[in-house]
Structure formats: C-alpha cells, structure tokens
Write a protein that holds these residues in place. Sequence first.
Motif, PDB file in Angstrom:
ATOM      1  N   UNK A   1     -35.734 -31.031 -27.844  1.00  9.97           N
ATOM      2  CA  UNK A   1     -34.700 -32.441 -28.527  1.00  9.97           C
ATOM      3  C   UNK A   1     -33.547 -31.427 -28.893  1.00  9.97           C
ATOM      4  N   UNK A   2     -32.602 -32.884 -28.742  1.00 13.65           N
ATOM      5  CA  UNK A   2     -31.712 -32.634 -29.078  1.00 13.65           C
ATOM      6  C   UNK A   2     -31.936 -33.098 -31.349  1.00 13.65           C
ATOM      7  N   UNK A   3     -30.969 -32.578 -31.846  1.00  9.63           N
ATOM      8  CA  UNK A   3     -30.732 -32.761 -33.349  1.00  9.63           C
ATOM      9  C   UNK A   3     -30.017 -32.935 -33.888  1.00  9.63           C
ATOM     10  N   UNK A   4     -28.477 -32.465 -33.677  1.00 15.62           N
ATOM     11  CA  UNK A   4     -27.236 -33.519 -34.487  1.00 15.62           C
ATOM     12  C   UNK A   4     -26.086 -33.289 -33.137  1.00 15.62           C
ATOM     13  N   UNK A   5     -24.853 -34.587 -33.295  1.00 20.27           N
ATOM     14  CA  UNK A   5     -23.846 -34.560 -31.888  1.00 20.27           C
ATOM     15  C   UNK A   5     -21.958 -34.758 -33.206  1.00 20.27           C
TER      16      UNK A   5
ATOM     17  N   UNK B   1     -15.167 -35.160 -25.084  1.00 21.91           N
ATOM     18  CA  UNK B   1     -16.343 -34.284 -25.361  1.00 21.91           C
ATOM     19  C   UNK B   1     -17.560 -35.060 -26.351  1.00 21.91           C
ATOM     20  N   UNK B   2     -18.488 -34.507 -26.180  1.00 26.10           N
ATOM     21  CA  UNK B   2     -19.669 -34.621 -26.963  1.00 26.10           C
ATOM     22  C   UNK B   2     -20.301 -33.220 -27.195  1.00 26.10           C
ATOM     23  N   UNK B   3     -20.716 -32.908 -28.165  1.00 22.47           N
ATOM     24  CA  UNK B   3     -20.934 -31.379 -28.736  1.00 22.47           C
ATOM     25  C   UNK B   3     -22.601 -32.056 -29.186  1.00 22.47           C
ATOM     26  N   UNK B   4     -23.779 -31.081 -29.314  1.00 22.84           N
ATOM     27  CA  UNK B   4     -24.522 -31.458 -29.169  1.00 22.84           C
ATOM     28  C   UNK B   4     -25.750 -30.862 -29.757  1.00 22.84           C
TER      29      UNK B   4
ATOM     30  N   UNK C   1     -21.085 -31.779 -23.435  1.00 29.46           N
ATOM     31  CA  UNK C   1     -20.970 -33.113 -22.537  1.00 29.46           C
ATOM     32  C   UNK C   1     -19.424 -33.645 -22.333  1.00 29.46           C
ATOM     33  N   UNK C   2     -19.240 -33.577 -21.545  1.00 30.73           N
ATOM     34  CA  UNK C   2     -18.339 -34.852 -20.140  1.00 30.73           C
ATOM     35  C   UNK C   2     -18.467 -36.263 -21.065  1.00 30.73           C
TER      36      UNK C   2
END
Length: 128
Positions: free
Chosen positions: A60-64, A72-75, A85-86
């Motif tokens: 699971x992804x917890x934060x972003x 850019x998306x940091x997860x 992510x682009x």
Amino acid sequence: MRNGQCVQSFEGHQSDINAIRFFPSGDAFATASDDATCRLYDLRADREINCYGKESIIFGATSLDFSLSGRLLFAGYNDYSVNIWDTLKANRLAMLNGHENRVSCLCISPDGTALCTGSWDYTLRIWA
C-alpha cells in the motif's frame, strides 16, 4: 467549506485511502491507497485522470506530495520505499530506498530542493 456541504465525490480506489494532497495549482488532487496505487483526480473535469501503479507493486501507498511544478509525484509505501512518478506519463522515474520499515509520511521542502521522509523505523531522512 462555504456551506459545509459535499460538492463533489470521486471513486476509483479498491481499498482504504491513506493520504490526499492537492496539486500545486489547486485544480486537482492525488490520493495514496492500500490498493498499492496513487490516483490523480481533476476537480474541473470531475474525474480521475491518471493512476500510478505497477503490477510489481503489491504494498500500500501511505503518503504523497508533489514537486513544486506538479510534474513529479512522490509516494511512500509500506515496502519501505518511495516511488517517484511522472504525473503526465504515469511512469515510475525512480525509487528511493533506505528506510528499514514503512514510509509513513513525506514532504517536499518549500523551495522544492529536498524531500523529507519519515518511517516506522524511527528515522527522518532528507533526500536532495
């Protein structure tokens, strides 16, 4: 928050949503979920416009958070990593590894030059 009423509702995730962050322009927002995806929703179009995930990502992804430009998306994930992510192409550009437990929170610095991550391993790490 003008009248205290829900004005839009979005669907798409298959499990709990753990984090939400508005896009820098304020016209969209991203979510992180236990279904191992992050999703980008456009408020003006009233729909999901991208999904960030890979079959190889099972945690699971917890934060972003977004870069200052929003490109850019940091997860952060339960597998102790951060995926970058682009947001336009939905490609994973890089992974940051170093924590010894789940990444529970993260934040881009105000000037956009660094990322701070927090983990269940009791550490904060600065990535620049």
